[in-house]
Design an enzyme around this catalytic site. Structure first.
Site, mmCIF file in Angstrom:
data_model
loop_
_atom_site.group_PDB
_atom_site.id
_atom_site.type_symbol
_atom_site.label_atom_id
_atom_site.label_comp_id
_atom_site.label_asym_id
_atom_site.label_seq_id
_atom_site.Cartn_x
_atom_site.Cartn_y
_atom_site.Cartn_z
ATOM 1 N N SER A 275 -2.480 1.323 -0.598
ATOM 2 C CA SER A 275 -2.692 -0.121 -0.754
ATOM 3 C C SER A 275 -3.945 -0.647 -0.071
ATOM 4 C CB SER A 275 -1.491 -0.900 -0.207
ATOM 5 O OG SER A 275 -0.403 -0.780 -1.082
ATOM 6 N N LYS B 202 -6.507 -1.975 -2.216
ATOM 7 C CA LYS B 202 -6.411 -3.317 -2.792
ATOM 8 C C LYS B 202 -7.532 -4.221 -2.280
ATOM 9 C CE LYS B 202 -1.408 -3.593 -3.725
ATOM 10 N NZ LYS B 202 -0.791 -2.293 -3.469
ATOM 11 N N TYR C 121 -5.795 2.113 -11.497
ATOM 12 C CA TYR C 121 -5.035 1.723 -10.305
ATOM 13 C C TYR C 121 -4.486 2.940 -9.563
ATOM 14 C CZ TYR C 121 -1.360 -0.477 -7.478
ATOM 15 O OH TYR C 121 -0.552 -0.873 -6.448
ATOM 16 N N TYR D 34 2.171 -6.311 3.943
ATOM 17 C CA TYR D 34 3.387 -6.478 3.145
ATOM 18 C C TYR D 34 4.159 -7.700 3.647
ATOM 19 C CZ TYR D 34 2.112 -1.722 1.803
ATOM 20 O OH TYR D 34 1.444 -0.622 1.369
ATOM 21 N N VAL E 13 0.850 2.835 2.265
ATOM 22 C CA VAL E 13 1.973 3.730 2.540
ATOM 23 C C VAL E 13 1.530 5.169 2.800
ATOM 24 C CG1 VAL E 13 3.717 2.376 1.336
ATOM 25 C CG2 VAL E 13 2.435 4.129 0.089
#
Lengths: 305, 305, 305, 305
Positions: free
Chosen positions: B61, B64, B189, B241, B259
């Site tokens: 992540s 992102k 992605y 998160y 993660v």
């Protein structure tokens, strides 16, 4: 500086026409939609202001940070966050959904109504002082203004129409988040929301937060540094209702708004800002106030990011 | 400084036993649960490190924020936030509920999976470059590391098991948030999530953000200052998160976790920090990594609040 | 009787103007909004009809009871309801929220899209027959009409635009409700929805249900009595989308509607009714069809309550 | 017949061990978990019974159909369903979520707490009669039992602990679904839930519903036929909490359960059944009672489907 403020107020006044004053209680409807004012109080005790900076308005949700400070000072971080989370939410401030579905029934954070009500229930009382007395004493101290008081009409109006807050509170009563008598807690909550302030008052509160808990005017240490950091953090993530994320991007200053039209903004180490403009956008934030803060942030490079 | 880092790593290693490595794909399960490393890269090009700082891990992540930077540079703020919001949410990163019920079907922010997928669909392509090629080129630039590449096994594993992301994507396809071919967007992605990095790599990305978009090592301006501010803001409100609020209180540094066990933290004007520890807490954040950052924040007074 | 039907059709035709034909795929938009027809097939093999009873239309969601019957016959009640619940829901037929939040990710019932897709995935195949071949064979048997077939244009259109169903399916894939290949299952689903029928066809299906699973015309036992009871029960509680409760009150006959404009109603022991009227109300039910059934129910005392 | 009932009671008694008596108020906890009784009252005035049929228990949610009947008789269908829907829901009986998110804040149906409270607020009063007096008078009439009364201990206990119901009610007050004073409405609601009955009493209520609103014992017409049909329909779709769908499949008889352990079942044209067994399953339905009804339905072919 004051020239800058005056110009910013004048140029952004036009936006007040795009918003509406809060209308859920009659007293708030009486506000003058075109009012717009700003007050800056620096950690060096300099003061600048422009526009309708001396109009009185009800503090409304800005009280949530005052009562959170007091609850943290009295009970400590651990106790408070046992019952109330610190996570932002995309739900609106009076939503009841997440109380049922998330976070083991704990209010997600102290800036939504449920969380603020839970927090206010933690403020202690003794035989001489009701919780609201302690709140008033505290806010008078951090504003250096002994005249601060409750607007009785607004309080009564809030109390009469506050059924959604009753729903939130009884839900929390049913899940043991709230242990005290619901109507008594709500009475304190409604009174705290009805405290009358000016831009100067909230600018001074913000300056204390900016100054790490030390009153700039007397150098007295009032609030633990850790508490001021928590408050500023929560203001960034949750302070502007469900527009907090957008505001953090566009302004980048820890702030808390209220439907009375006020916005309190605290620029770490530098200054407190109080803005007033009762015309609100669809999220419940002062529409002119946000414009003023956007411009101030850009001009004075206030963003913490 | 390196003594400090070494001590912090050693003292917090014990916490790795309280977490678990990600297990939704076999490749991630192979990580050594006890690994814990840190790398600091200052805006003055000083470097400090300790522990397992040179282990490779998948960026997950943390990608992102890389893809969001690229999408913002390419398309501008207005275009990007037309399709993806910037509001934090208390929902988990792969939740589909809010896509149906909130924000007119727009993903709430670019740090949850739906938002990141929508963002990645905005990265352009041309006849010589696929979107993933542009992403790789960009990340190699902002890490000053031409060897960065995709871990093929992780990519294939993500692709094979990524049905929840397919659900999110087809939902967005049905509401016209996503316009391109779903499997092609997801392919990019999954590849972006599978990029392999070390603590040093993510520390350098963080240092660029801390330095307002200028590569500290070459003084080259790569990213508009406004974009770095947006990224840092979103990292504070949504980067960890649904524990972002708590992390903001306890650490107070714009950060993004993955993660794979990495956490990228950017201390404005001062430094970038990369942490790695694959043992995760229940929210999906590196459990040892958070401890390391809490202590670093306190010792070095890193909180922006 | 036919006089009654003709009068009811004529008197209720005006309501078709208050609805709209389905427009999510071009083919459905071609329907004639004013069409309204009815066909009754009794368990004694009497037939009555009026209006546009012989127009062809796509079966759409009415296929959900056909495929549920087949899945129950093939797999038994226990197997089927292991993966799909039988509880009605106030959510709309293509909602994804409850898949994430309720019933341990099991679709709440077989009449919402997610449930129907899960059910269709249970229909077996062998080397000579695809699942859709088995469905066609079954529906031809229970309508006594060998000419029933798929409308290819509608099928292709459904397939092209069915992204919400893909979202539902991949979500179920991610939670192991769906085990087969998603696109293959959806292909069967889209084909099943595109089967073309007339009022007579669905009236005959309904008559088989009314007759406890015995084909009225040949006395052949096709469906176990228990299965017909389950189907009729689910039709009452979930058959008319999220207007099922209201329809049960006003009509009181186990029924299933489709956005193609059909409604299949089964009056236990007495008759099957097929209604067609492509103008839909806001819930997706034939607006004229409901009026026709309300009047029929009252005139012929059809309510099971 | 009585042999059959006795055998069914004896054979299903073992299931009571798998459930638990309601424990949210102390009074309910005093129930004997192993009790199981049944009473049948036919429309021909035949009576059959077995087991603990003469134990008294609080009517709890079964009162919801009594008060709905009364509200419908007094106000008509249109008035009542202006404020309360008739759609089943997969949410639990005391859920507040759907009040905020669905159906324009109208309670989804009159069998969940919010809906029942809204319905009870519609029961009129005059200077000689409180709403609860009218309810008691009505239930005494349809049970032919003048001794029916409120269990004071249960009432006080409900009142003291009913905070979730207060939350639901204040929410409805805030959305104007509820117009009267909340505590007064709740007082009636808590009293209505605390009415003490036996299996015979609820069997007789059920027989009146089965008989189209005519008291079987006196042939007096008490309830319009339309109202009895509405009640039976709502019992099928919503009567057994969020297990209504499953119960409709397995038993197929319009029924309403209460956490006091009672189940009232009405077999159209044939009979009323009252079952009592205070051991509840996880949904709040009598665990032994459901077993008894399943077997009765199969043996006597009671399903309406």
């Amino acid at each position: 500086m004051e020239n800058l403020l005056t110009r910013i107020i004048n140029e952004n006044k036009k936006y007040t026409n795009l918003g509406n004053v809060a209308d859920y209680i009659p007293e708030l409807k009486k506000a003058n939609k075109e009012d717009l004012g700003v007050y800056i109080y620096t950690t060096d005790n300099e003061e600048y202001f422009a526009g309708d900076y001396n109009k009185k308005f009800s503090i409304q949700s800005i009280s949530k940070i005052v009562t959170l400070m007091l609850a943290l000072i009295e009970n400590g971080e651990e106790y408070v966050f046992e019952k109330v989370g610190v996570e932002p939410t995309a739900d609106s401030f009076n939503s009841i959904v997440s109380l049922e579905t998330k976070n083991f029934h704990k209010p997600l954070n102290p800036m939504i109504n449920s969380g603020a009500i839970a927090v206010i229930s933690m403020i202690s009382e003794n035989k001489d002082e009701e919780p609201i007395d302690r709140i008033l004493k505290f806010i008078r101290k951090i504003t250096d203004n002994q005249d601060i008081n409750i607007n009785e009409k607004i309080y009564l109006s809030e109390k009469e129409t506050g059924h959604r807050n009753r729903a939130l509170s009884y839900f929390m009563k049913s899940t043991n988040i709230l242990e005290k008598n619901v109507e008594e807690v709500l009475d304190t909550y409604f009174k705290a929301c009805s405290i009358e302030v000016t831009c100067k008052d909230i600018a001074k509160i913000a300056s204390v937060l900016a100054n790490g808990g030390i009153l700039p005017w007397s150098k007295e240490k009032i609030i633990p540094r850790k508490v001021t950091r928590i408050i500023k953090t929560i203001m960034v993530t949750c302070g502007m209702y469900d527009a907090s994320g957008e505001f953090a991007v566009s302004v980048g200053v820890p702030s808390k708004s209220g439907v009375g039209g006020g916005i309190l903004s605290s620029v770490p180490s530098r200054m407190g800002i109080g803005v007033y403009g009762p015309a609100l956008d669809s999220k419940g934030n002062s529409i002119g106030g946000i414009k003023v803060l956007e411009e101030l942030s850009e001009r004075l490079d206030l963003s913490i990011f």
